[in-house]
Design an enzyme around this catalytic site. Structure first.
Site, PDB file in Angstrom:
ATOM      1  N   ASP A 169      93.301 -32.614  47.359  1.00 27.42           N
ATOM      2  CA  ASP A 169      94.740 -32.867  47.279  1.00 27.42           C
ATOM      3  C   ASP A 169      94.963 -34.332  46.918  1.00 27.42           C
ATOM      4  O   ASP A 169      94.122 -35.182  47.231  1.00 27.42           O
ATOM      5  CB  ASP A 169      95.416 -32.633  48.636  1.00 27.42           C
TER       6      ASP A 169
HETATM    7  N1  URA Z   1      91.407 -29.033  52.305  1.00 36.13           N
HETATM    8  C1  URA Z   1      92.619 -29.608  52.225  1.00 36.13           C
HETATM    9  O1  URA Z   1      93.520 -29.258  52.964  1.00 36.13           O
HETATM   10  N2  URA Z   1      92.794 -30.555  51.306  1.00 36.13           N
HETATM   11  C2  URA Z   1      91.833 -30.999  50.486  1.00 36.13           C
HETATM   12  O2  URA Z   1      92.058 -31.891  49.669  1.00 36.13           O
HETATM   13  C3  URA Z   1      90.565 -30.403  50.589  1.00 36.13           C
HETATM   14  C4  URA Z   1      90.376 -29.398  51.513  1.00 36.13           C
END
Ligand code: URA
Length: 304
Positions: A169
């Protein structure tokens, strides 16, 4: 409690990033479309390399139709000096296409499968494997259609066409493997190979005794259950805790959704490991070359 990398050099929506490796002029003020890529030497200091450069490391044409002497290929791949590679061969530690080769001087082609001590060696020097520390606020894309700061901005001065292995993310920091080895990238993301990912999450609330058990047994989400392979509390302070979760899931926002559902919303999230590869002390916005051993271990994880 101090979480590691609590904030990287760039916060989303905080204007011009301050860390190295960030493109100037690619922010809110840059308007629609992709802003200019940073040029080498202006925003990014040179990157360290983890591949040792032996004094007599030969350069070879790995595609020579007549093949190349095994010890020379190994030395060119950075396994060691030619003398070290000769010793590895005579000690019976080198396999070519599954056969131990102890003779010196055997000519082989780069398309053949070579293992040293059971670790596959990538002989094709055009293959690139990087451990990149994605900073906060950076979109996991090589070329973001909305012109946001993306990974491509950090590797714009590299000539290879790189793929990112999986996604993080924008508000997650940490390890992303970048490579031009499409088959490896594809396999590492495939659920069939179940490559483990390790995250450090700062979460809200006191950690109850049974949280680890609940996460190991599985938490039901709207798109199905998720369970961790391991869980541990790294640190805790009043009202919050730092926990490590390891899972082989790759679904979107999986760690945040799982921990929120368990009653502990994530405050910060950092990925520290993918399969056998550690983020180490690579700073946000920087990358390092994986070593031959690390590449070999990734091949093993991907059953290649
Ligand atoms: N899980 C998440 O919630 N975000 C990420 O970036 C990777 C795994």
């Amino acid at each position: 409690m101090t979480p590691p990398n609590p904030r990287g050099p760039h916060r989303p929506g905080k204007g011009k990033p301050t860390g190295q490796g960030k493109p100037a002029g690619k922010g809110k003020a840059s308007g629609p479309g992709k802003a200019k890529r940073p040029t080498a030497g202006t925003t990014r200091p040179s990157q360290p390399t983890a591949v040792p450069q032996w004094p007599d490391r030969p350069t070879v044409d790995v595609h020579d139709p007549d093949g190349v002497r095994l010890q020379k290929l190994l030395a060119a791949a950075g396994v060691g000096s030619r003398r070290v590679c000769e010793n590895l061969i005579t000690q019976g530690r080198v396999e070519v296409d599954g056969q131990v080769v102890t003779e010196l001087g055997v000519r082989i082609k780069a398309t053949q499968n070579v293992h040293v001590d059971g670790i596959r060696i990538q002989l094709d020097e055009s293959r690139v494997y990087l451990a990149f520390n994605k900073p906060l606020g950076v979109v996991t894309s090589m070329s973001d259609e909305l012109g946001r700061v993306d990974i491509g901005d950090f590797v714009a001065n590299r000539k290879e066409r790189l793929f990112h292995v999986g996604r993080l993310d924008a508000d997650t920091e940490g390890l992303l493997i970048l490579t031009n080895d499409g088959e490896l990238a594809h396999r590492l993301q495939h659920p069939r190979y179940g490559v483990l990912k390790t995250y450090l999450a700062q979460i809200q609330g006191q950690v109850p005794r049974d949280l680890g058990r609940r996460l190991r047994e599985g938490i039901m989400l709207e798109d199905g259950p998720v369970k961790v392979d391991s869980f541990r509390v790294v640190d805790s302070a009043p009202g919050k805790a730092l926990v490590e979760v390891v899972l082989h899931e790759g679904r979107k926002h999986i760690v945040r959704r799982m921990l929120a559902e368990a009653g502990h919303p994530v405050l910060t999230l950092v990925r520290t490991k993918v399969g056998p590869i550690h983020l180490g002390d690579t700073k946000p916005g920087k990358w390092r070359n994986l070593t031959n051993t690390e590449v070999g271990l990734l091949y093993k994880a991907a059953e290649l």
